[in-house]
Design an enzyme around this catalytic site. Sequence first.
Site, PDB file in Angstrom:
ATOM      1  CG  ASP A 141       6.724  32.474  10.292  1.00 54.38           C
ATOM      2  OD1 ASP A 141       6.954  31.676   9.352  1.00 54.38           O
ATOM      3  OD2 ASP A 141       7.629  32.995  10.961  1.00 54.38           O
ATOM      4  CB  CYS A 175      40.325  15.184  14.158  1.00 54.22           C
ATOM      5  SG  CYS A 175      39.551  16.794  13.863  1.00 54.22           S
ATOM      6  CB  CYS A 177      35.388  13.727  13.814  1.00 51.80           C
ATOM      7  SG  CYS A 177      36.525  14.808  12.910  1.00 51.80           S
ATOM      8  N   GLY A 222      11.984  34.923  13.445  1.00 57.21           N
ATOM      9  CA  GLY A 222      12.260  36.323  13.173  1.00 57.21           C
ATOM     10  C   GLY A 222      13.556  36.832  13.750  1.00 57.21           C
ATOM     11  CG  HIS A 262      36.107  19.089  12.049  1.00 60.81           C
ATOM     12  ND1 HIS A 262      36.627  18.463  13.169  1.00 60.81           N
ATOM     13  CD2 HIS A 262      36.071  20.418  12.343  1.00 60.81           C
ATOM     14  CE1 HIS A 262      36.902  19.376  14.083  1.00 60.81           C
ATOM     15  NE2 HIS A 262      36.582  20.556  13.595  1.00 60.81           N
ATOM     16  CD  GLN A 311       8.241  35.920  13.214  1.00 66.01           C
ATOM     17  OE1 GLN A 311       9.004  36.851  13.499  1.00 66.01           O
ATOM     18  NE2 GLN A 311       8.634  34.900  12.461  1.00 66.01           N
ATOM     19  N   GLY A 343       8.613  27.608   4.809  1.00 72.03           N
ATOM     20  CA  GLY A 343       8.989  28.381   3.630  1.00 72.03           C
ATOM     21  C   GLY A 343       8.942  29.869   3.857  1.00 72.03           C
ATOM     22  N   GLY A 344       8.425  30.287   5.015  1.00 66.58           N
ATOM     23  CA  GLY A 344       8.264  31.711   5.279  1.00 66.58           C
ATOM     24  C   GLY A 344       9.571  32.479   5.281  1.00 66.58           C
ATOM     25  CG  PHE A 345      14.175  32.631   7.071  1.00 69.26           C
ATOM     26  CD1 PHE A 345      14.295  33.709   7.932  1.00 69.26           C
ATOM     27  CD2 PHE A 345      15.287  32.241   6.328  1.00 69.26           C
ATOM     28  CE1 PHE A 345      15.506  34.383   8.059  1.00 69.26           C
ATOM     29  CE2 PHE A 345      16.500  32.903   6.449  1.00 69.26           C
ATOM     30  CZ  PHE A 345      16.606  33.995   7.326  1.00 69.26           C
TER      31      PHE A 345
END
Length: 393
Positions: free
Chosen positions: A145, A351, A348, A258, A377, A231, A93-95
Amino acid sequence: MSLAFGISKTGDRSRRGKLITPHGEVETPVFMPVGTAATVKAIPQDLLEQLGVQILLGNTYHLYLRPGTEQIRKLGGLHRFMSWPRAILTDSGGFQVFSLSDLRKVTEEGVTFRSHLDGSSHFLSPETAMEAQIGLGADIIMAFDECTEFPAEPKRLRDSMEMTLRWAERSKRYFGEHKSEVPWARVYPDYYDDVCVCVRDRESSKNAVPKSENDDLCLPEKAQALFGIVQGGMDLALRKESAERTIEIGFDGYAIGGLSVGEPRAQTREIVESTIEHLPKDKPRYLMGVGTPEEIVEYANLGIDMMDCVLPTRAARHGLLFTSEGKISIKQAKYAGDESPLDPNCSCQVCRRYSRAYLRHLYASNEVLSQVLNTIHNLTHYLDTMRRVRHSI
């Protein structure tokens, strides 16, 4: 150890191996699709299995806010909740909290922030982030972090790195004291009966992993693995120090965090290449939040084992598609009469069946099917790209 990791082949700096987790085997280097809110947007789980996805990433921040990690724990954990039997990694959850720069306050104890959903106030710390991830029950979880902004002054970089190290120690301490609380085999024991099997016993178990070059690897105990995060911003010396001190704390794997926070791409590569030199060769290396198809090839060739990014799914929803011939913006009018497949070199289901003209029509008409087909895709392109990398190694 709560996961096993082995290298079977090496290139110049690249390496091919396997991660054995409580919910299955993961071939590395691997790209992990992002399932932000317990779903990879527009793609059901059975289709993800057909595409060959071996591990998904879930976002603790979003699940913490909705439906709540305690609710998911009561329902048997994230695997049970989203009906996904294969491996999962959750971030701390830090970011996401970092991205809420106008809605958060950082102290030594943790981060107070306001929900982007309703403005309600919440608090995340190393301890509560661990509690949430233990409740979610992912196979691999991340230490809490602080993601440092770019650019940042030297003192800010140093202070942030030092706090991330202190938070890493607190994360590991709490995890060690509470890891037995993971919901596996406690709420729904029948669901997890055979997830932990030794490779040597494959003949006697219907759920044993396929024959591999790593026959000495055994599936670990039913326990989560905890990764530490390096970091230090764009300072090479701080990155080295952060790596060495994080390793001293001791984790099951190590992530480079980071990055992708606004720095030039050339600087991202410089930091990654330098940091890898200081990470253990016998532990998985995870580069967080990167990147384009070309970048994931580049970083895999540098020795990165795990990567994730929202780009293939987010770009798909905006009509940007990755092909063997370059990027295509399917929204452009020039594709309205184009009967050719999206990518003639892609096998895929999109396509093989649909034309560029039809895909352009769906996007222009704002049809939900456009998001589904575009995402299938793009994910296939990323997964096939990584398969080619593994084959080349």
